[in-house]
Design an enzyme around this catalytic site. Structure first.
Site, PDB file in Angstrom:
ATOM      1  N   GLU A 168       0.850  -1.191   0.000  1.00 30.85           N
ATOM      2  CA  GLU A 168       0.000   0.000   0.000  1.00 30.85           C
ATOM      3  C   GLU A 168       0.883   1.239   0.000  1.00 30.85           C
ATOM      4  O   GLU A 168       1.776   1.370   0.836  1.00 30.85           O
ATOM      5  CB  GLU A 168      -0.887   0.044   1.246  1.00 30.85           C
ATOM      6  CG  GLU A 168      -2.105  -0.836   1.194  1.00 30.85           C
ATOM      7  CD  GLU A 168      -2.982  -0.640   2.419  1.00 30.85           C
ATOM      8  OE1 GLU A 168      -3.014   0.494   2.967  1.00 30.85           O
ATOM      9  OE2 GLU A 168      -3.607  -1.613   2.864  1.00 30.85           O
ATOM     10  N   ASP A 176      -5.584   8.641   9.829  1.00 35.58           N
ATOM     11  CA  ASP A 176      -4.162   8.423  10.072  1.00 35.58           C
ATOM     12  C   ASP A 176      -3.729   8.985  11.414  1.00 35.58           C
ATOM     13  O   ASP A 176      -4.079  10.110  11.783  1.00 35.58           O
ATOM     14  CB  ASP A 176      -3.326   9.086   8.969  1.00 35.58           C
ATOM     15  CG  ASP A 176      -3.626   8.507   7.602  1.00 35.58           C
ATOM     16  OD1 ASP A 176      -3.841   7.291   7.527  1.00 35.58           O
ATOM     17  OD2 ASP A 176      -3.640   9.267   6.620  1.00 35.58           O
TER      18      ASP A 176
END
Length: 259
Positions: free
Chosen positions: A51, A62
């Site tokens: 990824e 995140d």
């Protein structure tokens, strides 16, 4: 719709009894000139696919480690266009999956992006802030490509919702293991193993656990109840602090391939 190559590739690995390991790194977090070396290291260390995170200024999923790496990418003047241009030059040993927020894709231009990705090894997209109900914004264009749209399933998803999400899903199912953002030192609820096993039973494609996976013990635990794991913050932090060589050793340990 023709089955995507990412789906068949991962299904084949699963059918052979292999557990899947997908590392996440921020594209350009260490500078784009190091991206090819990082991809090769991850593949050599046992990555099934990789990824690549698209740096974004206002992430919602995140944690601080990945946020910091994104800021470092911006300091290196990394842009989405530069990432795509670099990927056009790289011959990746394993499939690449781009992970980013809808704003990045829409600003770049979805039709333009898919055209430019034709000459790359990108085989999947993860766009966490486009919910299932709005995936028709991009699925028709993706139907004309070999790029899969990966679905996320959260801890809040009930059985009926999971059945909806996995039906016709492509690539793999990203099973989010915590309610919150990415990062190391996560505490997992006791019912998580059954939740992952239930998703795996319902899904016709591989299910991978992600968010907070940072130790060999986590990998071993989740490998018993689903098809593999996704590791991000631990690897991103190692690349920033220790560099490519030492991060390779870390990944070998996580995958169980360390000698």
């Amino acid at each position: 719709m023709t089955e995507k190559s990412l789906t068949t590739y991962l299904q084949d690995k699963k059918a052979k009894g292999q557990k899947l390991f997908i590392p996440y790194i921020v594209a350009g977090g260490s500078g784009l000139e190091r991206l090819e070396e990082e991809i090769q290291m991850l593949a050599d260390s046992g990555a099934t696919a990789i990824e690549l995170g698209i740096p974004f200024s206002d992430p919602v999923a995140d944690g601080p480690i990945i946020q910091k790496s994104a800021q470092q990418a911006f300091a290196h003047q990394v842009t989405f266009a530069k990432i795509v241009a670099m990927l056009q030059k790289i011959n990746a040993p394993v499939p690449i999956i781009l992970m980013g927020y809808a704003n990045s894709f829409l600003r770049f231009g979805f039709e333009r992006l898919l055209k430019e990705l034709e000459s790359t090894d990108v085989k999947g997209l993860i766009i966490p802030d486009i919910p299932y109900e709005h995936q028709e914004l991009i699925l028709p264009a993706l139907d004309q490509t070999d790029i899969a749209l990966v679905q996320l399933v959260t801890l809040m998803s009930k059985k009926e919702r999971i059945e909806q999400l996995v039906k016709g899903a492509q690539g793999f199912i990203y099973a989010v293991t915590v309610n919150g953002t990415t990062g190391v030192n996560q505490t997992y609820r006791e019912s998580l193993d059954k939740h992952l096993a239930d998703i795996t039973e319902l899904s016709e494609i591989p299910v991978l656990a992600g968010f907070g996976v940072s130790e060999r013990a986590h990998v071993e635990r989740f490998n018993t109840c689903c098809d593999g794991v996704i590791v991000g913050s631990k690897i991103v932090d190692s690349l920033a602090r220790k560099g490519v060589k030492e991060t390779g050793k870390l990944v070998l340990n996580l995958t169980g391939n360390a000698g």
